[in-house]
Design an enzyme around this catalytic site. Structure first.
Site, PDB file in Angstrom:
ATOM      1  N   SER A  24       9.754 -89.944 -11.670  1.00 15.86           N
ATOM      2  CA  SER A  24       9.305 -88.571 -11.425  1.00 15.86           C
ATOM      3  C   SER A  24      10.434 -87.638 -10.989  1.00 15.86           C
ATOM      4  O   SER A  24      10.365 -86.430 -11.227  1.00 15.86           O
ATOM      5  CB  SER A  24       8.190 -88.559 -10.375  1.00 15.86           C
ATOM      6  OG  SER A  24       8.619 -89.197  -9.177  1.00 15.86           O
ATOM      7  N   ASP A 171       5.041 -83.263  -0.236  1.00 30.47           N
ATOM      8  CA  ASP A 171       4.812 -84.706  -0.164  1.00 30.47           C
ATOM      9  C   ASP A 171       5.961 -85.451   0.508  1.00 30.47           C
ATOM     10  O   ASP A 171       5.866 -86.644   0.772  1.00 30.47           O
ATOM     11  CB  ASP A 171       4.550 -85.284  -1.559  1.00 30.47           C
ATOM     12  CG  ASP A 171       5.733 -85.145  -2.522  1.00 30.47           C
ATOM     13  OD1 ASP A 171       6.842 -84.768  -2.078  1.00 30.47           O
ATOM     14  OD2 ASP A 171       5.534 -85.415  -3.720  1.00 30.47           O
ATOM     15  N   HIS A 174       9.463 -85.813  -3.221  1.00 25.16           N
ATOM     16  CA  HIS A 174      10.123 -85.187  -4.366  1.00 25.16           C
ATOM     17  C   HIS A 174      10.891 -83.938  -3.942  1.00 25.16           C
ATOM     18  O   HIS A 174      10.352 -83.103  -3.216  1.00 25.16           O
ATOM     19  CB  HIS A 174       9.083 -84.820  -5.433  1.00 25.16           C
ATOM     20  CG  HIS A 174       8.349 -85.997  -5.973  1.00 25.16           C
ATOM     21  ND1 HIS A 174       7.151 -86.432  -5.447  1.00 25.16           N
ATOM     22  CD2 HIS A 174       8.666 -86.840  -6.986  1.00 25.16           C
ATOM     23  CE1 HIS A 174       6.743 -87.495  -6.125  1.00 25.16           C
ATOM     24  NE2 HIS A 174       7.646 -87.769  -7.062  1.00 25.16           N
TER      25      HIS A 174
END
Length: 201
Positions: A24, A171, A174
């Site tokens: 990601s 979060d 990231h």
């Protein structure tokens, strides 16, 4: 053919094509495409006078096993070199470090057999998994560095960004746009070293 980070497939004689095989972080989770790491890394290279096309081969949620299984498919883009940026999801899922090692070793060995220069970006395990797991997980990348001395080694993909609230999305995993710029800035010398291996033949 998959476009590069700049949206161009590249012509013969153009800047060398580098594939970034990742998860990601490479895929630019939570960000507009133009703020993803491959795009910003390509921009940093261009600004530094060492242009390259960064092909984004990131799949959110991918583990080292996933990267291993899709390597041949990803190489259909015919890159000249590869940045291996996998391992974060192995750590989040507490995958046995021996499995992470086996997957990454296979990826790097296959790339070596193809004559492709490699940059290995290391990763650290989340601290909640304990010190023993953390040491073993980190040691996986250090072992790969020792066993593949021809590869460029960048010890921690999120160096200077992990744990910094101002550089991460809510979060706390990231990078946000500022965090991506910092990752690209810190990685730049290592990617330039990778490029020298391509250009030096």
């Amino acid at each position: 053919m998959t476009p590069s980070a700049s949206g161009q497939t590249g012509a013969a004689g153009g800047p060398p094509r580098i594939m970034m095989l990742g998860d990601s972080i490479t895929a630019g989770y939570g960000l507009p495409r133009e703020q993803s790491l491959p795009v910003r890394l390509q921009a940093a290279l261009e600004t530094a006078g060492t242009p390259a096309q960064i092909v984004a081969a990131g799949v959110s949620g991918d583990t080292t096993a996933g990267g291993r299984s899709r390597l041949d498919w990803a190489l259909a883009d015919n890159p000249r070199a590869v940045i291996v940026a996998l391992g974060g999801n192995d750590g989040l899922r507490a995958v046995p470090p021996a499995d992470t090692y086996a997957n990454l070793n296979d990826i790097m060995t296959r790339l070596k057999q193809r004559g492709m220069p490699v940059l290995l970006a290391g990763m650290l395990a989340p601290p909640n998994l304990g010190a023993d797991y953390g040491r073993e997980f980190r040691g996986t990348f250090e072992r790969l560095h020792r066993e593949h001395p021809e590869a460029v080694f960048y010890p921690f993909l999120l160096d200077g960004v992990a744990g910094e609230e101002s550089l991460n999305q809510p979060d706390r995993i990231h990078p946000n746009p500022r965090g991506v710029e910092e990752v690209a800035r810190r990685m730049l010398p290592s990617v330039q070293e990778l490029l020298s291996k391509v250009q030096g033949g």
